[in-house]
Design a protein around this motif. Structure first.
Motif, mmCIF file in Angstrom:
data_model
loop_
_atom_site.group_PDB
_atom_site.id
_atom_site.type_symbol
_atom_site.label_atom_id
_atom_site.label_comp_id
_atom_site.label_asym_id
_atom_site.label_seq_id
_atom_site.Cartn_x
_atom_site.Cartn_y
_atom_site.Cartn_z
ATOM 1 N N UNK A 85 0.781 -1.130 -0.004
ATOM 2 C CA UNK A 85 -0.059 -0.015 0.134
ATOM 3 C C UNK A 85 1.054 1.342 -0.081
ATOM 4 N N UNK A 86 0.314 2.433 0.404
ATOM 5 C CA UNK A 86 0.861 3.698 0.343
ATOM 6 C C UNK A 86 0.756 4.224 1.659
ATOM 7 N N UNK A 87 1.836 5.050 2.339
ATOM 8 C CA UNK A 87 1.476 5.614 3.416
ATOM 9 C C UNK A 87 0.682 6.980 3.173
ATOM 10 N N UNK A 88 -0.348 7.231 4.217
ATOM 11 C CA UNK A 88 -1.166 8.522 3.816
ATOM 12 C C UNK A 88 -0.252 9.661 3.686
ATOM 13 N N UNK A 89 0.585 9.595 4.498
ATOM 14 C CA UNK A 89 1.645 11.088 4.565
ATOM 15 C C UNK A 89 1.966 11.097 3.096
ATOM 16 N N UNK A 90 2.448 10.045 2.551
ATOM 17 C CA UNK A 90 3.100 9.980 1.255
ATOM 18 C C UNK A 90 2.017 10.418 0.279
ATOM 19 N N UNK A 91 0.812 10.209 0.287
ATOM 20 C CA UNK A 91 -0.045 10.831 -0.695
ATOM 21 C C UNK A 91 -0.136 12.189 -0.642
ATOM 22 N N UNK A 92 -0.353 12.688 0.619
ATOM 23 C CA UNK A 92 -0.131 14.306 0.798
ATOM 24 C C UNK A 92 1.177 15.034 0.314
ATOM 25 N N UNK A 93 2.206 14.080 0.604
ATOM 26 C CA UNK A 93 3.362 14.660 -0.167
ATOM 27 C C UNK A 93 3.285 14.959 -1.718
ATOM 28 N N UNK A 94 2.536 13.778 -2.260
ATOM 29 C CA UNK A 94 2.494 13.834 -3.741
ATOM 30 C C UNK A 94 1.798 14.898 -4.210
ATOM 31 N N UNK A 95 0.736 15.236 -3.457
ATOM 32 C CA UNK A 95 -0.333 16.321 -3.722
ATOM 33 C C UNK A 95 0.425 17.452 -3.702
#
Lengths: 228, 615
Positions: free
Chosen positions: A191-201
């Motif tokens: 999966x991906x870490x939620x913080x990484x999703x925010x970072x990619x945003x």
């Protein structure tokens, strides 16, 4: 010998435990609860216990799974009562069941994780703008991020398949951090870490979220492929 | 404040969970205005402090008292320190998170000299005045105890009162005096004068020291009020078996240095090694009985869930019923996967059999401490161990499959020659030879012999208390020579920085004039001197220079037997005349027997009425 799978929650008081700390804590709690657990055979025997997921430091959760192999027979209510009597404030077992020897491991059953994050926005960005950005972010067919692989090399990885939904909500007090809800999907236990999703945003749109360790990350629910 | 720290500070630091005080078996009380608030302060990190037995005993003991709440505080790591300062926060007690300057007592345990700068740093972070003389009515009393309190003088400026000796009984007397004093709404100085009358309590501000202007040595050390006794008698507990030991101990979430139940099976040591301060100050030897030990360990395992017990003492193999104890414990815990460890074993084959008994599965490395390389040198320090003992032990260990042996030595011992240094390398070589003699099928496939040599630091209340330490140059030459004497590649060599040892030697036998240096070094940012990455000898050198104090006067000078030593006002029960006789015997390499074999009249028998050794 029987295998017990249990659901538990972790609240603020113990959110700073590392995965190893938590393993040690459970191992000692089993002993305090006078629950005898099985050990692996071999040179360096290990207690036969595991968790569906390694919880990251800082994460609180209403929904985690663990399993343990105990010697002899043990009633699951008895297991819960005894464990909850010895677990420190901040960890609590919600339910438990005894399963068959052949039951697949918890980590192979992971399906979805429902997160809620409290995040501050950078001063120039308002809530409406964030909402738009997230909408267009979700329309992207591919979202590549740079990630270090196990060998330490930077590789490109598409995280879009792991993201089912993201929504942002404003708190009553507009000065409070905003609430980002995220549903993330497990594909082959990854999966991906939620913080990484925010970072990619942030990487795609310029600074939106203030990303630092004070982000509060909470898991509401963890869905397994089989019924628990 | 709790919520603010939890949300905004702790996520930014390493090991945040260590700043919350919510561990299993931590004690939380509902405070009221009459409650005595006591912060037990360990001047090093959480991982180090939480491994310390004395803290566990006193934490349990004080919290047994309904009207006392004892909490813990450790030296915050540098990242947390930075956060506290930047956010204008005060260092706090872990359990209640109350700022330290609001406590009634802040009690430091003094385990090693290299933690002294941390004490000053913790006081500063607590917004408590550094100098005892600057503290006002309503400020906490800063107290201290532990092995380094046997020479309390370097800390005399900063500590309101010291407890000399075993604290279990004295601390309760101090608490009782505090209750009375509070009721009577007395002044700060009244309290200090009152407690100065309690046996084992030393209030440094009630004494005056004068020095010879030309030589710098002490010419008089006298109380300035009637309440303060001329001599402070160290305190010890007669009946250790029935003395207090907690049934519950705090279980750390993170891994600590000693992450196990550490249970003290006896106190004191009768071996009489001449370099060893613990061996002198903790006299007399007192044992707990096998049934007491077993039942207390059982309770502790139930209360903590630990899977390892370590039998602690100064020389565990000397416990009179060690074989019975181990047999019983192994029997009781084999099925429960609780392992037993024995630190501080002496070198003999019996020890190997015991290790074999308790380590049925894993053969971890074997650590032995011959301390010196030649028989002459071992006789000088009265380490009653022969080369034959050592080689028998390693042979037995190799036969049973051990392959990793670590040997501890000291360099810079009194009367040491380069031959003694070469002896260390020889002993390493002979250890390798023993391994080679063993059948290839039987022995471990790989061999590693580690020789570790630390720089000797003369300590107060030992026969070597008069002796000057080697210079850093001498240490360096000896280390170089030792390294060159090692020929075999299976032998590796490790040593310690002699800068740290030098500073340790200064403070171990320093006087109260060193307070100025300590304060100066603290102002320059010295702390965590025991941690290689933070120890800065340059800053210390500057601090000595700027305060006009010569460190060599304390570390390197040979002192006369008739000199008044800074710690002479303390009576440990071991007579100064005995220490002197031992020092003279050391010069001739004459040994002194192990206490149970023959009493050498150290003085402890006459020290306390009704006390009798070995009955």
């Amino acid at each position: 010998m029987s295998k017990i799978q249990y659901r538990f929650k972790r609240s603020t008081a113990l959110r700073f435990l590392s995965h190893l700390d938590q393993q040690r804590l459970f191992q000692r709690a089993f002993r305090r609860a006078n629950i005898n657990i099985e050990y692996s055979h071999g040179f360096n025997p290990h207690p036969r216990m595991s968790f569906a997921l390694a919880m990251s430091v800082g994460l609180t959760s209403d929904w985690e799974y663990g399993e343990v192999i105990v010697t002899g027979e043990l009633d699951c209510n008895d297991f819960m009562t005894r464990m909850n009597a010895v677990l420190p404030n901040g960890l609590e077992i919600i339910s438990a069941k005894v399963c068959d020897e052949g039951t697949p491991s918890l980590s192979s059953l992971l399906e979805k994780s429902y997160y809620s994050l409290k995040v501050k926005l950078v001063p120039e960005i308002n809530f409406e703008r964030t909402n738009q950005i997230i909408k267009s972010y979700l329309e992207l067919p591919v979202i590549n991020i740079q990630k270090r692989n196990k060998k330490g090399k930077m590789v490109e990885k598409d995280i879009r398949p792991f993201i089912e939904s993201i929504s942002v909500n404003q708190e009553d007090d507009k000065n409070d951090p905003i609430n980002v809800k995220m549903t993330l999907v497990y594909i082959e236990q990854q999966c991906v870490k939620p913080e990484l999703v925010l970072e990619s945003v942030n990487n795609l749109n310029g600074a939106i979220f203030i990303i630092d360790p004070t982000i509060e990350c909470h898991r509401h629910k963890l869905l397994l492929k089989a019924d628990f | 404040m709790n919520n603010y720290i939890e949300k905004n500070i702790l996520p930014l630091v390493t090991k945040p969970i260590t700043y919350l005080g919510n561990e299993v078996n931590s004690v939380h009380k509902t405070p009221n205005k009459d409650m005595i608030r006591f912060a037990f302060a360990f001047p090093d990190t959480y991982e180090v402090g939480m491994s310390h037995l004395g803290m566990k005993i006193l934490y349990g003991l004080l919290n047994e008292e309904k009207d006392i709440w004892c909490e813990r505080v450790f030296a915050p790591w540098v990242d947390m320190e930075e956060q506290l300062i930047n956010n204008d926060l005060t260092l706090y007690g872990l359990e209640s998170m109350m700022p330290l300057n609001e406590y009634d007592f802040v009690g430091f345990t003094l385990q090693y000299e290299m933690s002294f700068s941390n004490i000053l740093n913790m006081l500063k972070l607590s917004h408590i005045a550094l100098a005892a003389a600057d503290r006002k009515e309503g400020d906490p009393f800063v107290i201290a105890g532990g092995p380094c309190a046997y020479n309390p003088e370097p800390l005399a400026d900063f500590i309101d009162l010291f407890v000399i000796g075993e604290g279990e009984e004295v601390i309760l007397k101090i608490m009782e005096a505090y209750r009375q004093w509070k009721k009577a709404s007395g002044k700060r100085t009244d309290f200090l004068k009152t407690v100065a009358g309690i046996e084992g309590v030393y209030v440094p501000s009630l004494y005056k020291v004068s020095y010879d202007e030309a030589t710098g040595v002490i010419v008089s050390f006298l109380p300035i009020v009637d309440e303060a006794p001329k001599t402070i008698h160290k305190q010890f507990i007669d009946d250790l078996d029935s003395s207090y030991f907690p049934e519950k101990i705090v279980v750390s979430y993170i891994e600590t240095v000693h992450d196990r139940v550490s249970f003290e099976i006896f106190r004191g040591c009768g071996r009489g090694c001449r370099f060893c301060q613990a061996g002198m100050i903790y006299r007399p030897t007192r044992e707990k009985t096998v049934p007491t030990i077993q039942s207390k360990i059982r309770a502790l395992i139930e209360a903590t869930g630990y899977d390892e017990v370590s039998l602690s003492s100064l020389s565990t193999g000397d416990y009179s019923e060690i074989e019975t104890l181990i047999k019983n414990l192994v029997e009781e815990y084999e099925d429960q996967k609780v392992s037993i460890s024995l630190p501080s074993l002496r070198i003999d084959s019996l020890s190997i059999d015991m290790l074999e008994e308790i380590q049925k599965v894993r053969k971890a490395g074997l650590t032995l401490a011959p301390e010196a390389g030649t028989q002459r040198m071992r006789d000088v320090i009265n380490k009653g161990v022969t080369e034959e003992n050592l080689l028998d032990t390693v042979r037995t260990a190799f036969e049973k499959g051990w392959g990793h042996v670590k040997l501890y030595f000291m360099i810079g011992l009194p009367g040491e020659t380069y031959e003694d240094i070469e002896g260390i390398a020889d002993l390493g070589q002979k250890t390798v030879d023993e391994y080679m003699k063993i059948d290839k099928e039987l022995r471990n496939k790989s061999l590693k012999v580690v020789l570790s040599a630390s720089s000797f630091v003369p300590k107060a209340f030992t026969p070597f208390q008069w002796m000057g330490q080697n210079t850093r140059e001498e240490f360096k030459n000896k280390q170089r020579h030792l390294k060159a004497s090692i020929k075999d590649r299976k032998i590796s060599y490790s040593w310690h920085d002699s800068g740290v040892s030098f500073l340790e030697a200064v403070f171990a036998r320093g006087d109260r004039r060193l307070g100025k240096v300590l304060k100066r070094a603290h102002e320059k940012g010295c702390r965590f001197d025991g941690w290689g990455e933070y120890f800065d000898i340059e800053k210390w050198t500057e601090a000595f220079a700027e305060t006009g104090i010569d460190p060599d006067f304390y570390a390197l000078r040979n002192r006369g037997y008739d000199e008044i030593l800074p710690w002479d006002f303390i009576d440990t029960g071991v007579k100064k005349s005995f220490l002197k006789a031992e020092a003279i015997k050391a010069q001739e390499a004459l040994t002194t027997p192990y206490c149970p074999e023959k009493c050498s009249n150290c003085g402890i028998m006459e020290f306390k009425e009704g006390w009798q050794c070995h009955v």
